[in-house]
Design a protein around this motif. Structure first.
Motif, mmCIF file in Angstrom:
data_model
loop_
_atom_site.group_PDB
_atom_site.id
_atom_site.type_symbol
_atom_site.label_atom_id
_atom_site.label_comp_id
_atom_site.label_asym_id
_atom_site.label_seq_id
_atom_site.Cartn_x
_atom_site.Cartn_y
_atom_site.Cartn_z
ATOM 1 N N ASN A 13 0.860 -1.176 0.000
ATOM 2 C CA ASN A 13 0.000 0.000 0.000
ATOM 3 C C ASN A 13 0.902 1.234 0.000
ATOM 4 N N LEU A 14 1.362 1.594 -1.173
ATOM 5 C CA LEU A 14 2.260 2.739 -1.325
ATOM 6 C C LEU A 14 1.485 3.877 -1.967
ATOM 7 N N LYS A 15 1.278 4.932 -1.182
ATOM 8 C CA LYS A 15 0.493 6.071 -1.642
ATOM 9 C C LYS A 15 1.361 7.063 -2.418
ATOM 10 N N ASN A 16 0.724 7.803 -3.304
ATOM 11 C CA ASN A 16 1.374 8.915 -4.008
ATOM 12 C C ASN A 16 2.691 8.513 -4.678
ATOM 13 N N LYS A 17 2.641 7.451 -5.476
ATOM 14 C CA LYS A 17 3.854 6.921 -6.108
ATOM 15 C C LYS A 17 4.541 7.948 -7.002
ATOM 16 N N THR A 18 3.785 8.709 -7.753
ATOM 17 C CA THR A 18 4.390 9.695 -8.639
ATOM 18 C C THR A 18 5.134 10.756 -7.832
ATOM 19 N N ARG A 19 4.517 11.242 -6.768
ATOM 20 C CA ARG A 19 5.161 12.232 -5.900
ATOM 21 C C ARG A 19 6.414 11.632 -5.262
ATOM 22 N N LEU A 20 6.331 10.393 -4.825
ATOM 23 C CA LEU A 20 7.469 9.740 -4.185
ATOM 24 C C LEU A 20 8.631 9.575 -5.175
ATOM 25 N N THR A 22 9.311 11.440 -7.755
ATOM 26 C CA THR A 22 9.879 12.778 -7.945
ATOM 27 C C THR A 22 10.744 13.164 -6.760
ATOM 28 N N PHE A 23 10.275 12.839 -5.555
ATOM 29 C CA PHE A 23 11.027 13.171 -4.343
ATOM 30 C C PHE A 23 12.352 12.411 -4.305
ATOM 31 N N ILE A 24 12.333 11.138 -4.657
ATOM 32 C CA ILE A 24 13.560 10.333 -4.662
ATOM 33 C C ILE A 24 14.551 10.898 -5.687
ATOM 34 N N LYS A 25 14.055 11.277 -6.853
ATOM 35 C CA LYS A 25 14.933 11.907 -7.849
ATOM 36 C C LYS A 25 15.570 13.170 -7.271
ATOM 37 N N ASP A 26 14.758 13.970 -6.564
ATOM 38 C CA ASP A 26 15.273 15.193 -5.940
ATOM 39 C C ASP A 26 16.294 14.876 -4.848
ATOM 40 N N LEU A 27 16.088 13.794 -4.111
ATOM 41 C CA LEU A 27 17.041 13.368 -3.087
ATOM 42 C C LEU A 27 18.402 13.126 -3.732
ATOM 43 N N PHE A 28 18.424 12.426 -4.854
ATOM 44 C CA PHE A 28 19.688 12.169 -5.551
ATOM 45 C C PHE A 28 20.331 13.480 -6.002
ATOM 46 N N VAL A 29 19.541 14.400 -6.507
ATOM 47 C CA VAL A 29 20.069 15.703 -6.929
ATOM 48 C C VAL A 29 20.671 16.433 -5.727
ATOM 49 N N ARG A 30 19.946 16.470 -4.619
ATOM 50 C CA ARG A 30 20.418 17.158 -3.410
ATOM 51 C C ARG A 30 21.731 16.572 -2.902
ATOM 52 N N GLU A 31 21.887 15.257 -3.073
ATOM 53 C CA GLU A 31 23.098 14.581 -2.588
ATOM 54 C C GLU A 31 24.202 14.545 -3.630
ATOM 55 N N GLY A 32 23.980 15.170 -4.798
ATOM 56 C CA GLY A 32 25.009 15.256 -5.819
ATOM 57 C C GLY A 32 25.314 13.939 -6.519
ATOM 58 N N GLN A 33 24.337 13.068 -6.568
ATOM 59 C CA GLN A 33 24.519 11.758 -7.191
ATOM 60 C C GLN A 33 23.580 11.630 -8.390
ATOM 61 N N GLY A 34 24.127 11.215 -9.527
ATOM 62 C CA GLY A 34 23.298 10.975 -10.694
ATOM 63 C C GLY A 34 22.438 9.730 -10.509
ATOM 64 N N LEU A 35 21.354 9.668 -11.238
ATOM 65 C CA LEU A 35 20.458 8.523 -11.142
ATOM 66 C C LEU A 35 20.024 8.111 -12.533
ATOM 67 N N LYS A 36 20.282 6.861 -12.875
ATOM 68 C CA LYS A 36 19.889 6.323 -14.168
ATOM 69 C C LYS A 36 18.679 5.407 -14.038
ATOM 70 N N ASN A 37 18.751 4.459 -13.092
ATOM 71 C CA ASN A 37 17.685 3.476 -12.942
ATOM 72 C C ASN A 37 17.683 2.962 -11.505
#
Length: 143
Positions: A13-20, A22-37
């Motif tokens: 039961n994972l709510k707001n998957k799209t928002r989550l 986006t947030f995880i992508k932003d976490l990687f940006v904030r930590e200076g780490q690229g994200l591919k997959n």
């Protein structure tokens, strides 16, 4: 850049998957780490124990196992396995909601892929601080 959430023989039961995502992508940006997959697999204790035994040679239950699959140091390609059983038990143990604990573990795995460790007392303290920072950002509350 793709983030996927896959339940493996568990109810999720994972709510707001799209928002989550986006947030995880932003976490990687904030930590200076690229994200591919990034693939999150939500599973049972038994399934994660098998992974823990086979790949890490650990014979213990755990809430999360994280694998970096890529070979580029600044671009993450990873898999994160999360035991829903451990999340539920830990939510009771720490007196938080299952949703809160699930997100803590989701962020914990992402932080591992950004280079954070939790083997020493000092590393664990920093990891907990970062988890709390992202929980507060995501939920807008003190965690």
């Amino acid at each position: 850049m793709a983030i996927n959430f896959t339940p493996h023989e568990v109810k999720l039961n994972l709510k707001n998957k799209t928002r989550l995502k986006t947030f995880i992508k932003d976490l990687f940006v904030r930590e200076g780490q690229g994200l591919k997959n990034l693939q999150y697999v939500f599973c049972s204790d038994e399934y994660l124990l098998e992974i823990n035994q086979e790949f890490l040679k650990h014979d213990t239950l755990t809430d999360i196992v994280t694998f970096e699959l890529g070979d580029e140091p600044d671009i993450t390609e990873g898999e994160i396995y999360i035991s829903i059983d451990r999340v539920k038990d830990n939510a009771l143990k720490f007196k938080v909601s299952e949703e809160h604990e699930l997100h803590r573990v989701i962020f914990h795995g992402a932080l591992h892929l950004c280079g954070f460790k939790d083997k020493s007392k000092e590393q664990s303290a920093l990891m907990r601080e970062k988890e709390n920072e992202y929980l507060k950002l995501y939920f807008g509350i003190d965690s």
